[in-house]
Scaffold this active site. Structure first.
Site, PDB file in Angstrom:
ATOM      1  N   HIS A  49       0.812  -1.218   0.000  1.00 49.14           N
ATOM      2  CA  HIS A  49       0.000   0.000   0.000  1.00 49.14           C
ATOM      3  C   HIS A  49       0.850   1.275   0.000  1.00 49.14           C
ATOM      4  CE1 HIS A  49      -4.357   1.387   1.188  1.00 49.14           C
ATOM      5  NE2 HIS A  49      -3.954   1.874   0.035  1.00 49.14           N
ATOM      6  N   ASP A 109      -9.572   0.584   4.701  1.00 48.19           N
ATOM      7  CA  ASP A 109      -8.415  -0.122   5.266  1.00 48.19           C
ATOM      8  C   ASP A 109      -8.725  -0.513   6.714  1.00 48.19           C
ATOM      9  OD1 ASP A 109      -5.653  -0.852   5.846  1.00 48.19           O
ATOM     10  OD2 ASP A 109      -4.993   0.654   4.404  1.00 48.19           O
ATOM     11  N   HIS A 139      -6.188  -0.342   8.605  1.00 46.53           N
ATOM     12  CA  HIS A 139      -5.122   0.499   9.176  1.00 46.53           C
ATOM     13  C   HIS A 139      -5.227   1.915   8.637  1.00 46.53           C
ATOM     14  CE1 HIS A 139      -3.700  -3.690   8.502  1.00 46.53           C
ATOM     15  NE2 HIS A 139      -3.327  -3.600   9.767  1.00 46.53           N
ATOM     16  N   ASP A 143      -2.486   3.833   8.025  1.00 41.56           N
ATOM     17  CA  ASP A 143      -1.320   4.063   7.146  1.00 41.56           C
ATOM     18  C   ASP A 143      -0.853   5.517   7.201  1.00 41.56           C
ATOM     19  OD1 ASP A 143      -1.761   1.416   6.530  1.00 41.56           O
ATOM     20  OD2 ASP A 143      -2.274   1.730   4.421  1.00 41.56           O
ATOM     21  N   HIS A 192       4.644   0.964   4.145  1.00 42.31           N
ATOM     22  CA  HIS A 192       3.216   0.795   3.817  1.00 42.31           C
ATOM     23  C   HIS A 192       2.313   1.224   4.970  1.00 42.31           C
ATOM     24  CE1 HIS A 192       2.423  -3.068   6.006  1.00 42.31           C
ATOM     25  NE2 HIS A 192       3.707  -3.236   5.805  1.00 42.31           N
ATOM     26  N   ASP A 232      -7.630  -1.088   0.451  1.00 46.11           N
ATOM     27  CA  ASP A 232      -6.727  -2.127   0.977  1.00 46.11           C
ATOM     28  C   ASP A 232      -7.602  -3.341   1.284  1.00 46.11           C
ATOM     29  OD1 ASP A 232      -5.195  -3.793   2.714  1.00 46.11           O
ATOM     30  OD2 ASP A 232      -4.055  -2.070   3.453  1.00 46.11           O
ATOM     31  N   ASP A 278      -7.274  -5.699   3.103  1.00 44.05           N
ATOM     32  CA  ASP A 278      -7.346  -6.095   4.515  1.00 44.05           C
ATOM     33  C   ASP A 278      -8.429  -5.341   5.284  1.00 44.05           C
ATOM     34  OD1 ASP A 278      -6.255  -3.687   5.687  1.00 44.05           O
ATOM     35  OD2 ASP A 278      -4.214  -4.484   5.595  1.00 44.05           O
ATOM     36  N   GLU A 324      -2.734  -4.860  -1.595  1.00 42.07           N
ATOM     37  CA  GLU A 324      -2.388  -5.814  -0.528  1.00 42.07           C
ATOM     38  C   GLU A 324      -2.962  -7.219  -0.724  1.00 42.07           C
ATOM     39  OE1 GLU A 324      -0.121  -5.265   1.766  1.00 42.07           O
ATOM     40  OE2 GLU A 324       0.025  -3.082   1.994  1.00 42.07           O
TER      41      GLU A 324
END
Ligand code: DIR
Ligand code: MN
Ligand code: MN
Ligand code: MN
Length: 299
Positions: free
Chosen positions: A96, A119, A121, A123, A136, A223, A225, A268
């Site tokens: 990412h 996401d 996260h 980031d 990332h 992303d 995830d 990802e």
């Protein structure tokens, strides 16, 4: 209507092991988009030269900084070039950190664009706040111009304003990142808000924040995830309690319905990290998210 696929099989520090983009193309993504009516441009996957770790020692604790800078700069030029020709770049990753490049490219072509970041996260670590040194976990702070300036990344313009980005799906945010989000007044809808309001309302609130008049171009950076690991298991940093299959697709469908999408990242997907069934499941979900963002409807 032309979509330009930018294949970026890139993962730091293990260059080339991330075959996500290659798997998505091999699963038939190009044909699927053509069936939706798109003219699809694909010049093959980007080739990133190996950089010897000895030639790319950490800066502070940042891992592979020169390699990441070089790769993301090349991606910025590719995405910006497509966008300026009026094509819709779809970047398949890969790490990412690539979004440093894709969003720089989008903002070069559409300076007023807003970013919707899906996401687990945020980031948004800076060189000072990162515990892992993984870049990332940092692309958003680079795009905002937060943290100390690193000469190796001087090509990245702080072209993104904090009020032009919104998050959906967060559930694994570092203490330092929570502080950065608050200090900069950045709007984020975590899984708590998804549970509380439902995904339809959350997407509406996210758009109201970042694009109140519904006239700014939108860059969607997804992303994989963000999805629950039961839906998309084959990714580098899975976190339980994520978006369902439908919630993920709903986001893509709703952004498409705005008519404002100018760039898409699907990041990802990492087929090196799971058994063949999980890989297939994740690659299939990745392709169907891209199709939903590019106009596939259920009826
Ligand atoms: C953590 C994890 N916040 C970091 N971030 C991840 O390394 O900065 N981002 N996995 O995708
Ligand atoms: Mn991410
Ligand atoms: Mn993530
Ligand atoms: Mn990540």
């Amino acid at each position: 209507l032309t979509v330009a696929i930018v294949g970026c099989p890139f993962r730091c520090p293990r260059v080339g092991v991330d075959q996500g983009p290659i798997h998505m193309v091999e699963a038939g993504l190009i044909k699927q988009l053509a069936e939706l009516g798109w003219t699809v441009k694909f010049d093959g996957h980007h080739q990133f030269e190996e950089v010897n770790a000895i030639d790319d020692p950490p800066i502070g604790i940042l891992k592979n900084p020169r390699l990441v800078s070089r790769v993301t700069q090349a991606v910025a030029e590719a995405v910006g070039g497509h966008a300026k020709k009026g094509e819709l770049p779809v970047t398949l990753g890969g790490d990412h950190s690539l979004a440093m490049g894709t969003i720089s490219g989008t903002l070069d072509a559409h300076p007023e664009a807003c970013v919707i970041w899906i996401d687990a996260h945020a980031d948004i670590n800076t060189a000072e706040s990162t515990d892992s040194g993984n870049i990332h976990g940092m692309p958003v702070s680079f795009l905002l111009g937060l943290g100390s300036k690193i000469p190796e990344f001087s090509w990245v313009k702080p072209a993104l304003k904090p009020e032009r980005i919104v998050y959906i799906g967060l559930r694994d945010v570092d203490a330092g990142e929570k502080r950065i989000l608050k200090e900069n007044n950045i709007k984020a809808f975590s899984m708590h808000e998804v549970d509380k309001y439902g995904i339809g309302k959350v997407v509406e609130m996210a758009l109201d924040h970042v694009n109140p008049d519904r006239k700014l171009p939108i860059h969607l950076s997804f992303d994989v995830d963000a999805l629950d690991p039961s839906v998309a298991p084959s990714t580098g940093t899975p976190v339980r309690g994520g978006l369902t299959f439908r919630e993920g697709h709903y986001i893509c469908e709703a952004i498409w319905e705005t008519g404002l999408l100018v760039a898409l990242d699907l990041m990802e997907v990492n087929p090196s990290l799971a058994d063949p069934e999980s890989v297939k499941q994740t690659v299939t979900v990745g392709c169907s998210l891209v199709r939903s963002a590019l106009g596939e409807t259920l009826l």
